[in-house]
Enzyme design. Sequence first.
Site, mmCIF file in Angstrom:
data_model
loop_
_atom_site.group_PDB
_atom_site.id
_atom_site.type_symbol
_atom_site.label_atom_id
_atom_site.label_comp_id
_atom_site.label_asym_id
_atom_site.label_seq_id
_atom_site.Cartn_x
_atom_site.Cartn_y
_atom_site.Cartn_z
ATOM 1 N N LYS A 54 0.848 -1.194 0.000
ATOM 2 C CA LYS A 54 0.000 0.000 0.000
ATOM 3 C C LYS A 54 0.886 1.246 0.000
ATOM 4 O O LYS A 54 1.911 1.280 0.686
ATOM 5 C CB LYS A 54 -0.890 -0.035 1.249
ATOM 6 N N SER B 78 -9.507 1.992 3.017
ATOM 7 C CA SER B 78 -8.652 2.695 2.094
ATOM 8 C C SER B 78 -7.660 1.823 1.322
ATOM 9 O O SER B 78 -7.095 2.293 0.335
ATOM 10 C CB SER B 78 -7.890 3.778 2.859
ATOM 11 N N SER C 248 -9.531 -0.395 7.158
ATOM 12 C CA SER C 248 -8.966 -0.256 5.811
ATOM 13 C C SER C 248 -8.307 -1.490 5.219
ATOM 14 O O SER C 248 -7.994 -1.495 4.033
ATOM 15 C CB SER C 248 -7.967 0.887 5.784
HETATM 16 N N1 GLN Z 1 -12.641 4.500 6.456
HETATM 17 C C1 GLN Z 1 -12.008 4.825 7.692
HETATM 18 C C2 GLN Z 1 -11.537 6.257 7.679
HETATM 19 O O1 GLN Z 1 -11.762 6.892 6.720
HETATM 20 C C3 GLN Z 1 -10.890 3.869 7.987
HETATM 21 C C4 GLN Z 1 -9.704 4.124 7.176
HETATM 22 C C5 GLN Z 1 -8.543 3.304 7.582
HETATM 23 O O2 GLN Z 1 -8.664 2.277 8.228
HETATM 24 N N2 GLN Z 1 -7.370 3.786 7.203
HETATM 25 O O3 GLN Z 1 -10.958 6.738 8.599
#
Ligand code: GLN
Length: 485
Positions: free
Chosen positions: A79, A154, A178
């Site tokens: 990532k 994400s 994410s």
């Molecule tokens: N969707 C969540 C956020 O926007 C989690 C994102 C993540 O785990 N990096 O914070």
Amino acid sequence: MDTLATSAGEIAQSVRVGDVSAEHIVNVYLDRIRRLDGELHALLSVDEAGARAAARMLDSLPAEQRTRLPLAGVPLVVKDNILTDRLPTSAGSKILAGFYSPFQATAVERAVAAGAVVVAKGNLDEFGMGSSTEHSAFGPTRNPWARDRVPGGSSGGPAAAIAANLAPLALGSDTGGSIRQPAAFCGIVGLKPTYGRVSRFGLIAYASSLDQIGPLARTVRDAGLLLQVISGLDARDATSSAEPVADYLAELEYPLRGLRIGVPSQYFGAGIEPEVRSVVMSVLDRLKAGGAQTVEINLPHTEYAIAAYYLIAPAEASSNLSRFDGVRYGFRAGASDLVSLYQNTRAEGFGGEVVRRVLLGTHALSAGYYDQYYVKAQKVRALIRRDFMEAFAEVDVVVTPTAPEVPFGLGSRRDDPLKMYQSDICTVTANLAGLPAVSVPAGFVEGLPVGLQFIGPAYSEALLLRAGRMVEEVVERPRWPLDEP
Ligand code: GLN
């Protein structure tokens, strides 16, 4: 050997014994990336020359050295908020476009030392902020199962890359879901380790008390293989844990009988699409038929989790992101004095969702509001953790749908942040409580993948993998998308 139909474990085994060269493996995957990623846009950068060179280096090792490498020759997608030395790291943000780190993240270093070959960096929502990968400054990723749908986020790029078999393994990060939510949306396995299990050194910080790096893979076994390699104490991350690392692959071999699975009513009611609920319930019925027990449990503070998360995560983010000022890293806007340099760089460099989070976080931490918002959210966090502690006195693991829905349409929520935040309703609690959780494929609703999540006590990754393996055994899997028949 049919490279593409092969698991990471089998690839590594074949490379170890010399049945196939690492260079051949890497070429097969690079070829696939070239053919398929134009449309998917799972990847932000690909290192063909570097990957080939790394593979040739593995092939030239003396056999007895290569046989010690658990990931020998396995292509890895990382990532793009995790630092790598050969490939740039953008965190999906214009503010870091073209940034090359002088060092690698510990998790990457350990995977590479185990024989993995980093082939590409995966797309993501800017700095990990989002649930669809549409907040990437470099354009969204498409879901390989349905290309007009999001892959989740994400870590949508790494998850889509695994589902489309652009690589057998990927590293993601999980602050509020994410790794797990995109794993669910892409029909693959994703595991968020216990807070501290995997070093965060070299992970670009979003919310430091919630962030963890973890594996994405097509099978539970492959996820365990990568987790094994990246876990453990790291002197460069003071929050990493000295707790001994279990032998995940060995433990996977032991049968799991009489598993007590807690079913919290709070995760199966309002807000969960009925079709998603039935897919998960039907897997539970099959597990019960195989000897598992289900126990209804109560996690009463669940309803406050999203609110607490969306205070704590932006608060920490607003502090972490203050370092992107146009002086130290990456993008710098034109300006006549220092303050306008900061202002212009941040205004032009950050996308809309990041700005929203910084504003939310700064507000929540400001004098007069700190007790009202931030301190209160931390209290809720303690209560959520206590709910789980009480549950684990009665059950071994807790089950939930990973996401409340199937993958939604590209563009359908971009302008509705609250609806987007609701997508994390089942996943943020594990981060708030610091607990490990795994998402495994549970089935499909009209061709769209559904994930089932197990949350376990701290350092119960081995148990979660074994429970995930049980699910794999009772879920029939259709042909992977984009795999040749
Ligand atoms: N969707 C969540 C956020 O926007 C989690 C994102 C993540 O785990 N990096 O914070």
